[in-house]
Structures are given as C-alpha cells and as structure tokens.
Motif scaffolding. Structure first.
Motif, mmCIF file in Angstrom:
data_model
loop_
_atom_site.group_PDB
_atom_site.id
_atom_site.type_symbol
_atom_site.label_atom_id
_atom_site.label_comp_id
_atom_site.label_asym_id
_atom_site.label_seq_id
_atom_site.Cartn_x
_atom_site.Cartn_y
_atom_site.Cartn_z
ATOM 1 N N GLU A 119 0.806 -1.215 0.000
ATOM 2 C CA GLU A 119 0.000 0.000 0.000
ATOM 3 C C GLU A 119 0.843 1.272 0.000
ATOM 4 O O GLU A 119 0.360 2.348 -0.354
ATOM 5 C CB GLU A 119 -0.938 -0.011 1.215
ATOM 6 C CG GLU A 119 -1.955 -1.134 1.165
ATOM 7 C CD GLU A 119 -2.654 -1.394 2.485
ATOM 8 O OE1 GLU A 119 -3.617 -2.161 2.500
ATOM 9 O OE2 GLU A 119 -2.199 -0.835 3.520
ATOM 10 N N ASP A 234 -9.309 -3.101 9.304
ATOM 11 C CA ASP A 234 -8.158 -2.201 9.420
ATOM 12 C C ASP A 234 -7.726 -2.045 10.874
ATOM 13 O O ASP A 234 -6.548 -1.828 11.153
ATOM 14 C CB ASP A 234 -8.498 -0.829 8.827
ATOM 15 C CG ASP A 234 -8.440 -0.810 7.310
ATOM 16 O OD1 ASP A 234 -7.773 -1.695 6.737
ATOM 17 O OD2 ASP A 234 -9.054 0.088 6.697
ATOM 18 N N HIS A 240 -1.378 0.733 5.590
ATOM 19 C CA HIS A 240 -0.561 1.909 5.318
ATOM 20 C C HIS A 240 -1.337 2.922 4.498
ATOM 21 O O HIS A 240 -2.171 2.565 3.656
ATOM 22 C CB HIS A 240 0.693 1.527 4.527
ATOM 23 C CG HIS A 240 1.620 0.617 5.250
ATOM 24 N ND1 HIS A 240 2.497 1.056 6.215
ATOM 25 C CD2 HIS A 240 1.814 -0.718 5.155
ATOM 26 C CE1 HIS A 240 3.193 0.035 6.684
ATOM 27 N NE2 HIS A 240 2.802 -1.047 6.054
ATOM 28 N N LYS A 241 -1.030 4.199 4.730
ATOM 29 C CA LYS A 241 -1.435 5.220 3.782
ATOM 30 C C LYS A 241 -0.425 5.194 2.634
ATOM 31 O O LYS A 241 0.683 4.692 2.798
ATOM 32 C CB LYS A 241 -1.401 6.601 4.436
ATOM 33 C CG LYS A 241 -2.327 6.782 5.619
ATOM 34 C CD LYS A 241 -2.124 8.155 6.223
ATOM 35 C CE LYS A 241 -2.954 8.341 7.486
ATOM 36 N NZ LYS A 241 -2.690 9.665 8.114
ATOM 37 N N GLU A 245 2.599 10.224 2.620
ATOM 38 C CA GLU A 245 1.708 10.544 3.741
ATOM 39 C C GLU A 245 1.877 9.579 4.906
ATOM 40 O O GLU A 245 1.731 9.967 6.074
ATOM 41 C CB GLU A 245 0.245 10.546 3.271
ATOM 42 C CG GLU A 245 -0.141 11.760 2.448
ATOM 43 C CD GLU A 245 0.224 11.586 0.981
ATOM 44 O OE1 GLU A 245 -0.154 12.460 0.178
ATOM 45 O OE2 GLU A 245 0.892 10.582 0.635
ATOM 46 N N ASP A 246 2.198 8.312 4.607
ATOM 47 C CA ASP A 246 2.298 7.299 5.643
ATOM 48 C C ASP A 246 3.334 7.659 6.697
ATOM 49 O O ASP A 246 3.160 7.374 7.870
ATOM 50 C CB ASP A 246 2.636 5.947 5.021
ATOM 51 C CG ASP A 246 2.537 4.810 6.025
ATOM 52 O OD1 ASP A 246 1.431 4.270 6.177
ATOM 53 O OD2 ASP A 246 3.559 4.465 6.651
#
Length: 249
Positions: A119, A234, A240-241, A245-246
């Motif tokens: 992700e 989730d 993960h973003k 951003e994560d």
C-alpha cells in the motif's frame, strides 16, 4: 474456444548458466524461455508473460525490444511484472511509453491482511500506471484461513516460520477469526473478499489442489464487506497510507 476464454500467464527469469545472456531478462533468455514455455504449455501464445523479478543489469531498451518482437510474432499478448518496487513500475512504464509500447499491464506481489507493505508505493504506482495487481499468498500461507480453529480441532499444526508468525500475531488472528464468525463467513473467504474490495487489485492468486478447494475459494465472490466491516479489519490488521503521507505527516 476454451483457450480463448482462458487467461494464461507464466513467468521468466531463471538462469541456466553463468554466461551473461543465459538468464534474467536478457533478450536471448526472453526468446529462449518463451519458446520453451510455449512448448511445455502446448499453446501458440501466452496472454501475460511476466518478469519474475527486476533485472538490474539488463537495460529496458533491450527488454522492451525483445517483448515487442514477441508481441509482433503473436507469441504473447501482454507483459507483466512480479515483485517490482513502485519506482521499477514507473521506470518500466516510462521507458515503454518512450518506445510507443504498451509496457506492463499487471504486477504480481504479496498482499494480504497481514502483509500490507504494497500500500505504500507499489499499489499507488500500479494504479497510476494502469496496472492490475494480482495478489499472491492471499492467506499468508494459511494463517488467514482459520488456522486457530484448525489448530484447536487437530486439523493443522504449524511449524517453522509459519509457527513463529502465528505466535507473533496470534491476538490479531484470533480477533479476525472471531470477526469472520460474527459476519457468518469462513476466515479465508473474508480474507479473499477483502482483497477484492481493494482498489487496483484484480484478483488474488489461489492454489486449489482439488475441485472442493476451488469451490471454497470461489465463495469469496459472494462476500460483501461494508464500510464498517472494512474499518474493523483495518483495526485488527493496520495498513498503510500511500507514501509519503504514511510517514511524512
């Protein structure tokens, strides 16, 4: 008629000797490995011919020229990748566009509720570049297939790395199996259905050995997960973003 309704995919990468052109994604190896696959599979074309790994030594011009030739000869329809990083996908597609070639149409990577690193970079890169993602190990070696229930009734006992992974994630896997029971579905069906709900994922790769196992896997097509169910999954298995951003904010 049956062949035309079948999407046949296979891979290349293996090295037959230490000679420079006898392995990985060299033009010679692409040609030889493709012809060998066609003979073994007893077919005249392959729908998706996949690079099993990135080749850091062969330039993309050589790789794409060999694949263009294979397409022109009617031996393959499309090219795919496997285990590529996000920047590998972006580079491959940029080099293909420079040659007015289709490039990659799919990426095969490990992706499941327990292993969600895809992700960060790969899934966004695949979506941005028009690749479908084919998830391998969708049940993480059976850990998402109701392993605790099978362990309790003596149907399965894990050893080695699988046992270590189970020990590290037992509370989450127990919560997952309990949640699947609340939904009224088998854990494996929920895990496969979750993948089918992820944007950019074409399909999980399942490995049935019997007709019954195939029928079991197809049950996931009938599982619908609403926003609340996806949010709960989730919570159990945090993902993960997309990068950055994560980790940037």
């Amino acid at each position: 008629d049956r062949r035309e309704r079948t999407v046949l995919a296979t891979k290349l990468y293996g090295t037959t000797s230490d000679w420079p052109n006898n392995g990985r994604l060299s033009a010679l190896n692409i040609r030889r490995a493709l012809d060998a696959s066609l003979r073994r599979l007893q077919t005249d074309y392959i729908d998706i011919y996949q690079f099993h790994h990135i080749d850091r030594e062969t330039p993309w011009d050589e790789i794409w020229q060999a694949m263009e030739t294979a397409v022109a000869q009617g031996k393959i329809l499309y090219a795919g990748s496997s285990n590529f990083a996000g920047w590998h996908i972006a580079t491959a597609q940029a080099e293909a566009r420079r040659r007015n070639f289709t490039g990659l149409v799919s990426e095969q990577s490990i992706y499941n509720l327990l292993t969600r690193d895809l992700e960060l970079e790969v899934l966004p890169a695949a979506r941005a570049n028009g690749l479908g993602v084919i998830a391998w190990s969708p049940l993480q070696g059976g850990l998402l297939g109701g392993v605790l229930g099978k362990e309790r009734d003596g149907r399965r006992r894990l050893e080695g790395r699988s046992a270590e992974t189970l020990a590290a994630h037992r509370p989450a896997i127990q919560a997952f199996e309990d949640f699947a029971a609340d939904l009224g579905h088998e854990p494996g069906d929920v895990a496969l259905a979750w993948l089918l709900h992820q944007p950019g994922v074409t399909a999980p790769i399942i490995g049935p050995r019997t007709q019954a196992q195939l029928d079991d896997g197809l049950r996931a097509l009938d599982v619908t997960l609403d926003a609340a169910a996806l949010a709960r999954l989730d919570e159990i298995f945090p993902g993960h973003k997309p990068a950055p951003e994560d980790y940037a904010w």
